[in-house]
Design a protein around this motif. Structure first.
Motif, PDB file in Angstrom:
ATOM      1  N   LEU A   1     -16.199   6.080   0.938  1.00 44.94           N
ATOM      2  CA  LEU A   1     -15.007   6.552   0.217  1.00 44.94           C
ATOM      3  C   LEU A   1     -14.638   7.964   0.661  1.00 44.94           C
ATOM      4  O   LEU A   1     -13.465   8.251   0.940  1.00 44.94           O
TER       5      LEU A   1
ATOM      6  N   LYS B   1      -6.207   1.460   2.977  1.00 42.85           N
ATOM      7  CA  LYS B   1      -7.057   1.230   1.799  1.00 42.85           C
ATOM      8  C   LYS B   1      -6.832   2.285   0.721  1.00 42.85           C
ATOM      9  O   LYS B   1      -7.084   2.039  -0.456  1.00 42.85           O
TER      10      LYS B   1
ATOM     11  N   LYS C   1      -4.196   1.036  -1.465  1.00 36.32           N
ATOM     12  CA  LYS C   1      -4.732  -0.062  -2.299  1.00 36.32           C
ATOM     13  C   LYS C   1      -5.562   0.509  -3.447  1.00 36.32           C
ATOM     14  O   LYS C   1      -5.502   0.007  -4.578  1.00 36.32           O
ATOM     15  N   ILE C   2      -6.332   1.555  -3.156  1.00 36.97           N
ATOM     16  CA  ILE C   2      -7.122   2.207  -4.219  1.00 36.97           C
ATOM     17  C   ILE C   2      -6.189   2.814  -5.256  1.00 36.97           C
ATOM     18  O   ILE C   2      -6.416   2.676  -6.472  1.00 36.97           O
TER      19      ILE C   2
ATOM     20  N   PHE D   1      -4.768   0.128  -7.366  1.00 34.41           N
ATOM     21  CA  PHE D   1      -5.774  -0.385  -8.314  1.00 34.41           C
ATOM     22  C   PHE D   1      -5.965   0.592  -9.475  1.00 34.41           C
ATOM     23  O   PHE D   1      -5.986   0.189 -10.643  1.00 34.41           O
TER      24      PHE D   1
ATOM     25  N   ILE E   1     -12.742  -5.729  -9.574  1.00 33.60           N
ATOM     26  CA  ILE E   1     -12.413  -4.932  -8.390  1.00 33.60           C
ATOM     27  C   ILE E   1     -12.071  -5.883  -7.252  1.00 33.60           C
ATOM     28  O   ILE E   1     -12.838  -6.809  -6.958  1.00 33.60           O
TER      29      ILE E   1
ATOM     30  N   ASP F   1     -11.255  -6.615  -1.225  1.00 36.42           N
ATOM     31  CA  ASP F   1     -11.088  -5.698  -0.090  1.00 36.42           C
ATOM     32  C   ASP F   1     -11.380  -4.250  -0.463  1.00 36.42           C
ATOM     33  O   ASP F   1     -11.328  -3.361   0.377  1.00 36.42           O
ATOM     34  N   LEU F   2     -11.719  -4.015  -1.773  1.00 38.58           N
ATOM     35  CA  LEU F   2     -12.142  -2.678  -2.194  1.00 38.58           C
ATOM     36  C   LEU F   2     -13.596  -2.687  -2.672  1.00 38.58           C
ATOM     37  O   LEU F   2     -14.072  -1.711  -3.254  1.00 38.58           O
ATOM     38  N   SER F   3     -14.293  -3.783  -2.393  1.00 40.89           N
ATOM     39  CA  SER F   3     -15.663  -3.942  -2.899  1.00 40.89           C
ATOM     40  C   SER F   3     -16.606  -2.854  -2.379  1.00 40.89           C
ATOM     41  O   SER F   3     -17.557  -2.475  -3.067  1.00 40.89           O
TER      42      SER F   3
ATOM     43  N   PHE G   1     -16.114   0.140  -2.298  1.00 37.90           N
ATOM     44  CA  PHE G   1     -15.957   1.336  -3.124  1.00 37.90           C
ATOM     45  C   PHE G   1     -16.302   1.055  -4.590  1.00 37.90           C
ATOM     46  O   PHE G   1     -15.995   1.848  -5.472  1.00 37.90           O
ATOM     47  N   SER G   2     -16.941  -0.101  -4.826  1.00 37.78           N
ATOM     48  CA  SER G   2     -17.172  -0.571  -6.201  1.00 37.78           C
ATOM     49  C   SER G   2     -17.905   0.439  -7.066  1.00 37.78           C
ATOM     50  O   SER G   2     -17.543   0.674  -8.223  1.00 37.78           O
TER      51      SER G   2
ATOM     52  N   LEU H   1     -15.523   3.221  -8.119  1.00 42.44           N
ATOM     53  CA  LEU H   1     -14.426   2.736  -8.957  1.00 42.44           C
ATOM     54  C   LEU H   1     -14.932   2.315 -10.331  1.00 42.44           C
ATOM     55  O   LEU H   1     -14.272   2.554 -11.355  1.00 42.44           O
TER      56      LEU H   1
END
Length: 793
Positions: free
Chosen positions: A627, A744, A747-748, A751, A775, A778-780, A782-783, A786
């Motif tokens: 991230l 991304k 996208k973050i 979200f 979540i 495609d953002l997994s 950064f789980s 997030l």
């Protein structure tokens, strides 16, 4: 040595904080130009503002841009020559002195009037300097002097000496000559003005349809004119060759009404079939069309208007009357003879003096001219070697060059300007050696001055001591002074080594309205002196309008005082507004106090973010999380973009992107995501992950502040000093992108917005746990961040 305020001492940004910083910069000589440098020189030929009144909002905006250019170039490793010049020559100074002291230049006498001008200048010069200091402009020096980079005055002996030196060289080469020509005459200011100093305005007038007689046939013809008082100077009557109504008049003779003079009737394309009756009386000097016609036809010029704007003996019964009174008298006389067929009210496009706004008259006067007609092709070839920002500025310049139809009249019948360095005796002219400032109206010619007759040197003044030499009383056009500013700042004829390194000047920044004067004349004069291009780059700016998009004017009461803006919001907020409001090279900017107030909020946001970041100690280096690497790459991408655009004088787009990055990427998203990891109060994150957050917060924010430094240098310097960084010494960073997928980030952000919206809709506190949130796959990667950010259960 004074230091800047500590960051934690600043609650809100203010003008008081700025005053301490700008005073420190001024006193320390922080940006002093080093003429002995081995670095490549970047030079800016700043437009010297007239100091007969305080700087206006347009000055404040354009000089802020120039300062951004200068600071960026210092960061790029250049030695920057960025002097402040103050224009203290010419009609604006004289007009201001007349108003300020309630005097007339012609009634006071030359010596006394010059004293009044100097009194005015002593009152206003320091005020202009102080205004630029408060704006945070990083001029090469705030000392008045003769060193390269020092503040200079265009009425200083050194500046006037250079002006006269160039005049002397050109005169000896035969590039300057005296001639009796019909010239533009300002009857209010009592001086010749160049075509470039004329504006046009629509004035209510009358088209008078007047009956004339054809001698050979006794036919009555009707000619419409707005200037019946000039019938006495008519030399031809013309019609358009394609106008079948008048072909039968070719070669016949018209009798002028009242004066009963004979003039030939001929076909000529200047006559417009659909204007008036299609017949036109061509007077010696009714307008520019008349003047060009007389030159083309080789006609003898008859001038009926004297210097004071009254009719002379050529006006016959109108002698002694002011032009408007003469016009009324002539119409009265014509009506008595029944020769006025009809009158029409019209709006007449009228030439007026750019300075006094008086209607221009055309009078034959002996004046000195600089040859320019024969150099038009050379000047165009030279300007094509320069880069224009935007390119449209070149089109304006070339259009003007192509329209030039007369050599440049450079002599003026005024007082507070550079004197023409010549003396006269019995058909001879004494021309002094260059390198000294001469005042011929009050001093005798030096013995070693060359004596010329009919363009040839016949000795020196010492050889003609028994002659009574009379000094020239005319002065040079102010533009003749202003057009050597780039030569003066690079020490032409006084420091050959510096001149060889600093010329051509890198940048000429200026307004589009003086392309036809300052830019054109400078290119012409630079070519005559050096046979080369005087600039590498030319940056043309537009205007500052009021918030309704109307041009600011004292008469409209819509002006905005930059001093009030700086007092209320500070110079930094104003500079940030200037940079982000629009591209001033391509559009006018509408100034609004509300918008500038909005940028003060951005300034305070930067300070608050700085305080947040400074809570954490910055590690020397660390391995970044995925991230953190993503967001570090984001500022690297901005670095690359800013560098590319700054180098092309585009600060609008990078500044807008940086402001958006601060609010919507860094503060609203990245900080919110990593906040939990940075504090790591619950120990959910490893020390390595925590260190990555600390490092990235500092790295991204320091880079952001560095990129913003040219735009808001005071705020940036306060933040930098608190981090132990001297911003004025920082090099512009090189981007080092890691190649992350920047899509991304969006996208973050999307979200995050969705989660926050969901919490608001459910009336859940933003830091409270929330269920049912998944979540995206495609953002997994950064789980962990997030989940922690949103407290996802």
């Amino acid at each position: 040595m004074k230091t800047m305020k500590k960051l934690d001492e600043i609650k809100n940004w203010s003008a008081d904080i700025e005053n301490s910083i700008t005073t420190m910069w001024k006193d320390s000589g922080e940006f002093k130009f080093n003429s002995k440098t081995d670095k490549e020189i970047y030079s800016i030929d700043t437009p010297p503002p007239y100091i007969n009144q305080p700087i206006h909002i347009g000055h404040a905006a354009t000089y802020s841009f120039m300062d951004m250019f200068a600071r960026y170039k210092r960061m790029k490793g250049y030695e920057v020559l960025f002097p402040l010049g103050l224009d203290r020559n010419g009609l604006p100074i004289e007009i201001a002195a007349e108003r300020r002291f309630g005097i007339s230049a012609f009634k006071a006498g030359r010596e006394k009037f010059l004293e009044y001008c100097e009194m005015l200048l002593r009152e206003t010069s320091l005020e202009s300097i102080d205004s630029f200091v408060k704006l945070g402009i990083s001029f090469s020096s705030f000392s008045i002097g003769t060193d390269a980079g020092s503040i200079y005055f265009t009425d200083s002996p050194e500046y006037r000496m250079l002006t006269q030196s160039t005049f002397i060289d050109l005169y000896k080469k035969g590039m300057i000559y005296e001639d009796m020509k019909v010239s533009n005459w300002d009857p209010k200011l009592q001086t010749t003005v160049a075509d470039s100093e004329i504006d046009y305005t629509d004035i209510n007038s009358e088209f008078n349809y007047i009956e004339w007689t054809v001698k050979e046939t006794d036919e009555k013809i009707i000619i419409a004119t707005t200037r019946p008082e000039l019938i006495a100077t008519c030399k031809k009557v013309i019609y358009n060759p394609e106008d079948e109504r008048y072909i039968h008049l070719e070669g016949k003779t018209a009798i002028t009404p009242v004066f009963n003079k004979e003039v030939k009737i001929i076909g000529h394309p200047l006559a417009q079939i659909d204007k008036g009756t299609g017949l036109v009386m061509m007077c010696s000097a009714g307008d520019l069309t008349d003047i060009r016609f007389f030159r083309e036809m080789g006609l003898e010029v008859v001038i009926a208007i004297d210097r004071d704007g009254t009719m002379n003996e050529n006006g016959g019964p109108l002698k002694g009357l002011k032009v408007k009174d003469a016009r009324a008298k002539m119409i009265e006389m014509l009506k008595k003879e029944g020769l006025v067929v009809k009158q029409e009210k019209i709006l007449h496009r009228t030439p007026i003096s750019e300075r006094s706004k008086a209607e221009i008259e055309f009078i034959a006067m002996p004046e000195l001219y600089l040859k320019q007609l024969d150099l038009k092709k050379e000047v165009i070839a030279i300007e094509k070697k320069m880069k224009f920002y935007p390119e449209e500025g070149r089109n304006i310049l070339e259009s003007w060059i192509n329209s030039v139809s007369i050599d440049w009249p450079i002599s003026r019948r005024r007082f507070y300007a550079t004197e023409i360095p010549l003396w006269y005796a019995e058909g001879m002219v004494a021309v002094p050696k260059p390198g000294k400032y001469y005042r011929p109206w009050k001093e005798a010619p030096p013995d070693d001055a060359e004596v010329m007759k009919d363009g040839k040197m016949i000795g020196t003044v010492a050889d003609f001591k028994d002659r009574e030499w009379v000094g020239e009383t005319r002065v040079l056009d102010t533009w003749f002074d202003s057009s050597i500013s780039e030569l003066f700042i690079t020490k032409y004829k006084s420091d050959d080594l510096l001149f060889s390194k600093a010329y051509p000047v890198t940048l000429r920044p200026q307004g589009k309205e003086i392309i036809r004067t300052w830019l054109y004349y400078t290119i012409l004069r630079g070519y005559l002196e050096t046979k080369s291009a005087c600039f590498k780059d030319v940056w043309i700016h537009q205007h500052i309008l009021d918030e309704k998009g109307i041009k600011m004017s004292k008469s409209l009461g819509n002006t905005i005082d930059p001093h009030e803006i700086m007092k209320d919001f500070g110079a930094e907020a104003f500079r940030l507004w200037v940079a982000t409001e629009g591209d001033m090279s391509k559009q006018d900017l509408s100034c609004s106090r509300d918008k500038i107030r909005g940028e003060l909020k951005t300034i305070n946001k930067i300070l608050n973010v700085a305080k947040f970041v400074n809570q954490f100690e910055k590690p020397q280096s660390t391995e970044l999380t995925i991230l953190d690497a993503l967001f570090v790459d984001s500022i690297e991408e901005l670095t690359e973009y800013a560098d590319r655009e700054f180098s092309n004088y585009n600060f609008y787009h990078p500044a807008s992107k940086l402001r958006d990055f601060l609010w919507n990427t860094f503060a609203a998203n990245y900080i919110e995501i990593v906040k939990a990891r940075a504090y790591n109060k619950e120990g959910k994150f490893s020390k390595k992950e925590e260190q990555s957050a600390h490092y990235s917060l500092h790295y991204i924010f320091e880079r952001f502040v560095t990129l913003m430094y040219p735009i808001i240098p005071q705020v940036s310097s306060v933040i930098g000093e608190n981090a132990g960084i001297k911003m004025s010494s920082v090099e512009f960073p090189k981007a080092a992108r890691r190649g992350t997928d920047q899509s991304k980030i969006e996208k973050i952000k999307k979200f995050n917005s969705a989660v926050w919206k969901s919490k608001r809709e459910k009336s859940i506190a933003l830091n409270a746990p929330i269920e049912g949130i998944k979540i995206p796959e495609d953002l997994s990667e950064f789980s962990k961040d997030l989940q922690s950010c949103h407290n996802i259960a």
